[in-house]
Design an enzyme around this catalytic site. Structure first.
Site, PDB file in Angstrom:
ATOM      1  N   ARG A 183      19.663  -4.811   2.734  1.00 24.72           N
ATOM      2  CA  ARG A 183      18.549  -3.957   3.126  1.00 24.72           C
ATOM      3  C   ARG A 183      19.118  -2.671   3.701  1.00 24.72           C
ATOM      4  NH1 ARG A 183      14.150  -5.381   7.886  1.00 24.72           N
ATOM      5  NH2 ARG A 183      12.737  -3.594   7.529  1.00 24.72           N
ATOM      6  N   HIS A 184      18.480  -1.551   3.413  1.00 27.56           N
ATOM      7  CA  HIS A 184      18.919  -0.259   3.938  1.00 27.56           C
ATOM      8  C   HIS A 184      19.045  -0.295   5.460  1.00 27.56           C
ATOM      9  CE1 HIS A 184      14.852   0.438   5.426  1.00 27.56           C
ATOM     10  NE2 HIS A 184      14.421  -0.025   4.252  1.00 27.56           N
ATOM     11  N   GLY A 185      19.765   0.670   6.012  1.00 28.28           N
ATOM     12  CA  GLY A 185      19.811   0.805   7.462  1.00 28.28           C
ATOM     13  C   GLY A 185      18.442   1.149   8.032  1.00 28.28           C
ATOM     14  N   GLN A 186      18.319   1.022   9.337  1.00 28.27           N
ATOM     15  CA  GLN A 186      17.033   1.316   9.978  1.00 28.27           C
ATOM     16  C   GLN A 186      16.523   2.687   9.540  1.00 28.27           C
ATOM     17  OE1 GLN A 186      16.676   2.923  14.008  1.00 28.27           O
ATOM     18  NE2 GLN A 186      15.560   1.068  14.580  1.00 28.27           N
ATOM     19  N   SER A 187      15.254   2.732   9.125  1.00 24.70           N
ATOM     20  CA  SER A 187      14.655   3.992   8.687  1.00 24.70           C
ATOM     21  C   SER A 187      13.833   4.615   9.811  1.00 24.70           C
ATOM     22  CB  SER A 187      13.760   3.761   7.467  1.00 24.70           C
ATOM     23  OG  SER A 187      12.570   3.088   7.860  1.00 24.70           O
ATOM     24  N   LEU A 188      13.436   5.857   9.605  1.00 25.76           N
ATOM     25  CA  LEU A 188      12.539   6.509  10.563  1.00 25.76           C
ATOM     26  C   LEU A 188      11.204   5.776  10.638  1.00 25.76           C
ATOM     27  CD1 LEU A 188      13.301  10.221   9.641  1.00 25.76           C
ATOM     28  CD2 LEU A 188      14.021   9.007  11.717  1.00 25.76           C
ATOM     29  N   HIS A 197      15.230  -3.144  -0.191  1.00 30.30           N
ATOM     30  CA  HIS A 197      14.294  -3.178   0.928  1.00 30.30           C
ATOM     31  C   HIS A 197      13.963  -4.615   1.318  1.00 30.30           C
ATOM     32  CE1 HIS A 197      13.403   1.164   0.248  1.00 30.30           C
ATOM     33  NE2 HIS A 197      13.697   0.824  -0.996  1.00 30.30           N
ATOM     34  N   GLU A 225      10.552  -0.622  -2.168  1.00 30.86           N
ATOM     35  CA  GLU A 225       9.864  -1.511  -1.235  1.00 30.86           C
ATOM     36  C   GLU A 225       8.476  -1.874  -1.753  1.00 30.86           C
ATOM     37  OE1 GLU A 225       9.515  -3.852   0.665  1.00 30.86           O
ATOM     38  OE2 GLU A 225      10.157  -3.122   2.638  1.00 30.86           O
ATOM     39  N   ARG A 226       7.917  -2.921  -1.227  1.00 28.90           N
ATOM     40  CA  ARG A 226       6.529  -3.271  -1.510  1.00 28.90           C
ATOM     41  C   ARG A 226       5.624  -2.079  -1.198  1.00 28.90           C
ATOM     42  NH1 ARG A 226       3.222  -7.552   2.288  1.00 28.90           N
ATOM     43  NH2 ARG A 226       1.137  -7.190   1.400  1.00 28.90           N
ATOM     44  N   HIS A 227       4.648  -1.836  -2.065  1.00 25.08           N
ATOM     45  CA  HIS A 227       3.681  -0.755  -1.829  1.00 25.08           C
ATOM     46  C   HIS A 227       2.559  -1.300  -0.935  1.00 25.08           C
ATOM     47  CE1 HIS A 227       0.877   2.486  -2.347  1.00 25.08           C
ATOM     48  NE2 HIS A 227       1.744   3.152  -3.110  1.00 25.08           N
ATOM     49  N   THR A 248       5.888   1.469   5.966  1.00 28.36           N
ATOM     50  CA  THR A 248       6.553   2.561   5.251  1.00 28.36           C
ATOM     51  C   THR A 248       6.343   2.463   3.748  1.00 28.36           C
ATOM     52  OG1 THR A 248       8.218   2.543   7.002  1.00 28.36           O
ATOM     53  CG2 THR A 248       8.708   3.834   5.025  1.00 28.36           C
ATOM     54  N   ARG A 277      16.106   6.279   1.716  1.00 27.34           N
ATOM     55  CA  ARG A 277      16.757   5.418   2.701  1.00 27.34           C
ATOM     56  C   ARG A 277      17.738   4.448   2.056  1.00 27.34           C
ATOM     57  NH1 ARG A 277      11.241   4.294   2.422  1.00 27.34           N
ATOM     58  NH2 ARG A 277      10.537   2.124   2.294  1.00 27.34           N
TER      59      ARG A 277
END
Length: 230
Positions: free
Chosen positions: A10-15, A184, A89-91, A23, A62
């Site tokens: 999984r990507h790093g923490q996002s904004l 994600h 990612e899931r929409h 998100t 991300r």
């Protein structure tokens, strides 16, 4: 021990994570902590001697930036990179961009939890004229509009992801090639559920940490021999 590795991360923490948002397909960058998580993951894989033949990620920045940090730290920036909307990612439909606490205050905790983690429960759909509808984003212009989601459940996300696994990712370990896949949380649940043969309840309740490599060692038939987080 199998020599072929499939690393899912999984990507790093996002904004969006930092702001406690739904998100989804919103194209938010990594937070400062997320950038460092990604670099740390790359250093960890390098310390363990990981070598890859190709890398895959979603079409959202991300995951792209997480991948690039990892490849920088691995000293493998020359690897072929592949991006797919099927790894997005899931929409979250009309929930995208909303703060989770505010959404709970409006709809109630039970309803929001059903939208978030119900296996086949879909949030309210986004309108076709919304900027959150992928058909209004030029990066998805070549994808048939009928394939673009207006909202997804975990079940429909799995239906979107699994063809990419079977047709694009799986053939690589079958040829003895190791892959790095940055994606994600919900996509990780879909892939882990498939690889580990989990039932829907087990898949939906998985907690996926950000920026932490999950290593699968696979045989020539694509069967998992060992798996675990670094």
């Amino acid at each position: 021990m199998a020599e072929t590795r499939l690393v899912l991360m999984r990507h790093g923490q996002s904004l969006g994570n930092e702001a406690n948002q739904f998100t989804g397909w919103n194209d938010l960058d990594l937070s400062p902590d997320g950038h460092e998580e990604a670099r740390r993951a790359g250093r960890l894989m390098r310390a363990h001697g990981f070598r890859f033949d190709a890398a895959h990620c979603s079409m959202l920045r991300r995951t792209i930036h997480t991948l690039h940090h990892c490849l920088d730290e691995l000293d493998q920036t020359w690897l072929p990179e592949y991006r797919s909307w099927r790894l997005n990612e899931r929409h979250y439909g009309a929930l995208q961009g909303l703060n989770r606490d505010d959404t709970i205050a409006r709809y109630g905790r039970e309803q929001v939890q059903q939208w978030r983690r119900g296996f086949d429960i879909t949030p309210p759909e986004v309108e076709l004229d919304s900027p959150h509808y992928p058909g209004n984003d030029s990066r998805y212009a070549t994808i048939p509009r009928a394939d673009l989601p207006r909202a997804e459940s975990l079940a429909t996300t799995m239906q979107r992801v699994l063809p990419y696994w079977k047709e694009t990712l799986l053939p690589s370990p079958q040829r003895g090639q190791s892959l790095l896949v940055i994606t994600h949380g919900t996509v990780m649940r879909a892939l882990i559920g498939h690889l580990n043969d989990l039932n829907p309840e087990e898949a939906r309740t998985l907690e996926i940490p950000t920026g932490t490599p999950l290593v699968y060692e696979v045989d020539a038939g694509g069967m998992v021999e060992r798996a675990g987080y670094l």
